[in-house]
Design a protein around this motif. Structure first.
Motif, PDB file in Angstrom:
ATOM      1  N   VAL A 174       0.946  -1.188   0.006  1.00 42.36           N
ATOM      2  CA  VAL A 174      -0.001   0.012   0.062  1.00 42.36           C
ATOM      3  C   VAL A 174       0.967   1.372   0.106  1.00 42.36           C
ATOM      4  CG1 VAL A 174      -0.250   0.085   2.621  1.00 42.36           C
ATOM      5  CG2 VAL A 174      -1.971   0.949   0.936  1.00 42.36           C
ATOM      6  N   GLN A 175       0.450   2.258  -0.649  1.00 41.93           N
ATOM      7  CA  GLN A 175       1.145   3.564  -0.774  1.00 41.93           C
ATOM      8  C   GLN A 175       0.438   4.411  -0.040  1.00 41.93           C
ATOM      9  OE1 GLN A 175       0.568   1.667  -3.955  1.00 41.93           O
ATOM     10  NE2 GLN A 175       2.436   0.848  -3.265  1.00 41.93           N
ATOM     11  N   LEU A 176       1.170   5.552   0.810  1.00 40.58           N
ATOM     12  CA  LEU A 176       0.307   6.273   1.178  1.00 40.58           C
ATOM     13  C   LEU A 176       0.945   7.760   1.050  1.00 40.58           C
ATOM     14  CD1 LEU A 176       1.167   4.637   5.250  1.00 40.58           C
ATOM     15  CD2 LEU A 176      -0.988   4.404   3.470  1.00 40.58           C
ATOM     16  N   GLN A 177       0.001   8.522   1.243  1.00 39.70           N
ATOM     17  CA  GLN A 177      -0.188   9.968   0.745  1.00 39.70           C
ATOM     18  C   GLN A 177      -0.675  10.974   1.938  1.00 39.70           C
ATOM     19  OE1 GLN A 177       1.481  11.403  -2.193  1.00 39.70           O
ATOM     20  NE2 GLN A 177       1.527  13.518  -1.287  1.00 39.70           N
ATOM     21  N   ALA A 178       0.345  11.552   2.670  1.00 38.49           N
ATOM     22  CA  ALA A 178      -0.273  12.366   3.887  1.00 38.49           C
ATOM     23  C   ALA A 178      -0.196  13.973   3.163  1.00 38.49           C
ATOM     24  CB  ALA A 178       0.726  12.335   4.898  1.00 38.49           C
ATOM     25  N   SER A 179      -1.333  14.586   3.710  1.00 37.46           N
ATOM     26  CA  SER A 179      -1.441  15.993   3.538  1.00 37.46           C
ATOM     27  C   SER A 179      -2.280  16.612   4.559  1.00 37.46           C
ATOM     28  CB  SER A 179      -2.089  16.165   2.047  1.00 37.46           C
ATOM     29  OG  SER A 179      -3.514  15.521   2.264  1.00 37.46           O
ATOM     30  N   GLY A 180      -2.267  18.109   4.167  1.00 38.18           N
ATOM     31  CA  GLY A 180      -3.130  18.732   5.242  1.00 38.18           C
ATOM     32  C   GLY A 180      -2.385  19.722   6.189  1.00 38.18           C
ATOM     33  N   GLY A 181      -1.088  19.545   6.449  1.00 37.79           N
ATOM     34  CA  GLY A 181      -0.210  20.279   7.192  1.00 37.79           C
ATOM     35  C   GLY A 181      -0.318  21.944   6.914  1.00 37.79           C
ATOM     36  N   GLY A 182       0.215  22.448   7.701  1.00 34.45           N
ATOM     37  CA  GLY A 182       0.255  24.026   7.504  1.00 34.45           C
ATOM     38  C   GLY A 182       0.822  24.694   8.896  1.00 34.45           C
ATOM     39  N   LEU A 183       0.399  26.033   8.644  1.00 33.62           N
ATOM     40  CA  LEU A 183       0.841  26.969   9.889  1.00 33.62           C
ATOM     41  C   LEU A 183      -0.626  27.477  10.421  1.00 33.62           C
ATOM     42  CD1 LEU A 183       2.748  28.952  11.380  1.00 33.62           C
ATOM     43  CD2 LEU A 183       2.199  30.467   9.672  1.00 33.62           C
ATOM     44  N   VAL A 184      -0.627  27.297  11.683  1.00 35.20           N
ATOM     45  CA  VAL A 184      -1.849  27.502  12.401  1.00 35.20           C
ATOM     46  C   VAL A 184      -1.491  28.326  13.970  1.00 35.20           C
ATOM     47  CG1 VAL A 184      -2.016  25.251  13.408  1.00 35.20           C
ATOM     48  CG2 VAL A 184      -4.106  26.562  13.377  1.00 35.20           C
ATOM     49  N   GLN A 185      -2.235  29.241  14.222  1.00 40.82           N
ATOM     50  CA  GLN A 185      -2.056  29.806  15.840  1.00 40.82           C
ATOM     51  C   GLN A 185      -2.368  28.734  16.845  1.00 40.82           C
ATOM     52  OE1 GLN A 185      -4.254  33.554  15.749  1.00 40.82           O
ATOM     53  NE2 GLN A 185      -2.108  34.517  15.162  1.00 40.82           N
ATOM     54  N   ALA A 186      -1.596  28.746  17.818  1.00 44.29           N
ATOM     55  CA  ALA A 186      -2.152  27.916  19.012  1.00 44.29           C
ATOM     56  C   ALA A 186      -3.513  28.262  19.186  1.00 44.29           C
ATOM     57  CB  ALA A 186      -1.300  28.518  20.107  1.00 44.29           C
ATOM     58  N   GLY A 187      -4.101  26.940  19.762  1.00 48.48           N
ATOM     59  CA  GLY A 187      -5.646  27.104  19.844  1.00 48.48           C
ATOM     60  C   GLY A 187      -6.352  26.690  18.799  1.00 48.48           C
ATOM     61  N   GLY A 188      -5.718  26.688  17.406  1.00 49.37           N
ATOM     62  CA  GLY A 188      -6.327  26.410  16.315  1.00 49.37           C
ATOM     63  C   GLY A 188      -6.473  24.976  16.073  1.00 49.37           C
ATOM     64  N   SER A 189      -7.108  24.774  14.992  1.00 50.59           N
ATOM     65  CA  SER A 189      -7.281  23.438  14.473  1.00 50.59           C
ATOM     66  C   SER A 189      -6.687  23.094  12.964  1.00 50.59           C
ATOM     67  CB  SER A 189      -8.832  22.953  14.180  1.00 50.59           C
ATOM     68  OG  SER A 189      -9.309  23.312  15.552  1.00 50.59           O
ATOM     69  N   LEU A 190      -6.583  21.889  12.781  1.00 53.22           N
ATOM     70  CA  LEU A 190      -6.002  21.371  11.332  1.00 53.22           C
ATOM     71  C   LEU A 190      -6.544  19.927  11.146  1.00 53.22           C
ATOM     72  CD1 LEU A 190      -2.366  22.435  10.775  1.00 53.22           C
ATOM     73  CD2 LEU A 190      -4.490  23.163   9.314  1.00 53.22           C
ATOM     74  N   ARG A 191      -6.743  19.677  10.033  1.00 53.44           N
ATOM     75  CA  ARG A 191      -7.137  18.229   9.775  1.00 53.44           C
ATOM     76  C   ARG A 191      -5.977  17.621   8.669  1.00 53.44           C
ATOM     77  NH1 ARG A 191     -12.629  15.395   6.626  1.00 53.44           N
ATOM     78  NH2 ARG A 191     -11.524  16.231   5.062  1.00 53.44           N
ATOM     79  N   LEU A 192      -5.649  16.549   9.025  1.00 46.40           N
ATOM     80  CA  LEU A 192      -4.583  15.960   8.230  1.00 46.40           C
ATOM     81  C   LEU A 192      -5.189  14.617   7.771  1.00 46.40           C
ATOM     82  CD1 LEU A 192      -1.202  15.720  10.332  1.00 46.40           C
ATOM     83  CD2 LEU A 192      -2.058  17.476   9.025  1.00 46.40           C
ATOM     84  N   SER A 193      -4.687  14.246   6.410  1.00 40.68           N
ATOM     85  CA  SER A 193      -5.394  13.148   5.774  1.00 40.68           C
ATOM     86  C   SER A 193      -4.224  12.354   5.269  1.00 40.68           C
ATOM     87  CB  SER A 193      -5.990  13.726   4.439  1.00 40.68           C
ATOM     88  OG  SER A 193      -7.268  14.558   4.505  1.00 40.68           O
ATOM     89  N   CYS A 194      -4.815  11.024   5.201  1.00 40.85           N
ATOM     90  CA  CYS A 194      -3.767  10.008   4.795  1.00 40.85           C
ATOM     91  C   CYS A 194      -4.540   9.160   3.804  1.00 40.85           C
ATOM     92  CB  CYS A 194      -3.108   9.315   5.940  1.00 40.85           C
ATOM     93  SG  CYS A 194      -1.994   7.842   5.408  1.00 40.85           S
ATOM     94  N   ALA A 195      -4.159   9.222   2.618  1.00 39.14           N
ATOM     95  CA  ALA A 195      -4.726   8.549   1.477  1.00 39.14           C
ATOM     96  C   ALA A 195      -3.997   7.363   1.043  1.00 39.14           C
ATOM     97  CB  ALA A 195      -4.997   9.459   0.380  1.00 39.14           C
ATOM     98  N   ALA A 196      -4.632   6.245   0.679  1.00 37.09           N
ATOM     99  CA  ALA A 196      -3.939   5.197   0.410  1.00 37.09           C
ATOM    100  C   ALA A 196      -4.352   4.667  -1.032  1.00 37.09           C
ATOM    101  CB  ALA A 196      -4.369   3.993   1.451  1.00 37.09           C
ATOM    102  N   SER A 197      -3.116   4.210  -1.541  1.00 40.68           N
ATOM    103  CA  SER A 197      -3.545   3.697  -2.889  1.00 40.68           C
ATOM    104  C   SER A 197      -2.981   2.175  -2.992  1.00 40.68           C
ATOM    105  CB  SER A 197      -2.900   4.357  -4.067  1.00 40.68           C
ATOM    106  OG  SER A 197      -1.555   4.484  -3.875  1.00 40.68           O
TER     107      SER A 197
END
Length: 123
Positions: A1-24
């Protein structure tokens, strides 16, 4: 299985982010899928994992109550929803797949790794 992670970035403390890991290549239902992170100068550490079939999540104490791992079998994607982010959450986040049953939390239990995605939390 191959994995592709995405969704990172810059955010202020207290904020939110969603990371994704897509498989093929193969369905996630055959794997436990975990997230690990590595900050500069630190070893890679376990963050969260979800068991084969997506039934049972497990979290590191440092993120429990703030992060949620979930899977979408139709999209063959696992997500890491991160809330109440802290500067100490800053790291490169990696997703990985394991054929172990249960909720493996050790990096050597994972044979397949995606590339990392950088999360930076500013104070």
């Amino acid at each position: 299985v191959q994995l592709q992670a995405s969704g990172g970035g810059l955010v202020q403390a207290g904020g939110s982010l969603r990371l994704s890991c897509a498989a093929s290549g193969r369905s996630f239902s055959y794997y436990a899928v975990g997230w690990f992170r590595q900050a500069p100068g630190n070893e890679r550490e376990f963050v969260a994992t979800i068991s084969r079939g997506g039934q049972f999540p497990s979290y590191a104490d440092s993120v429990k109550g703030r992060f949620t791992i979930s899977g979408d079998n139709a999209k063959n994607t696992v997500y890491l929803q991160m809330s109440s982010l802290k500067p100490e959450d800053t790291a490169v986040y990696y997703c990985a797949a394991s054929t172990h049953y249960g909720t493996p939390s050790l990096s050597h239990q994972y044979a397949n790794w995606g590339q990392g995605t950088l999360v930076t939390v500013s104070s």
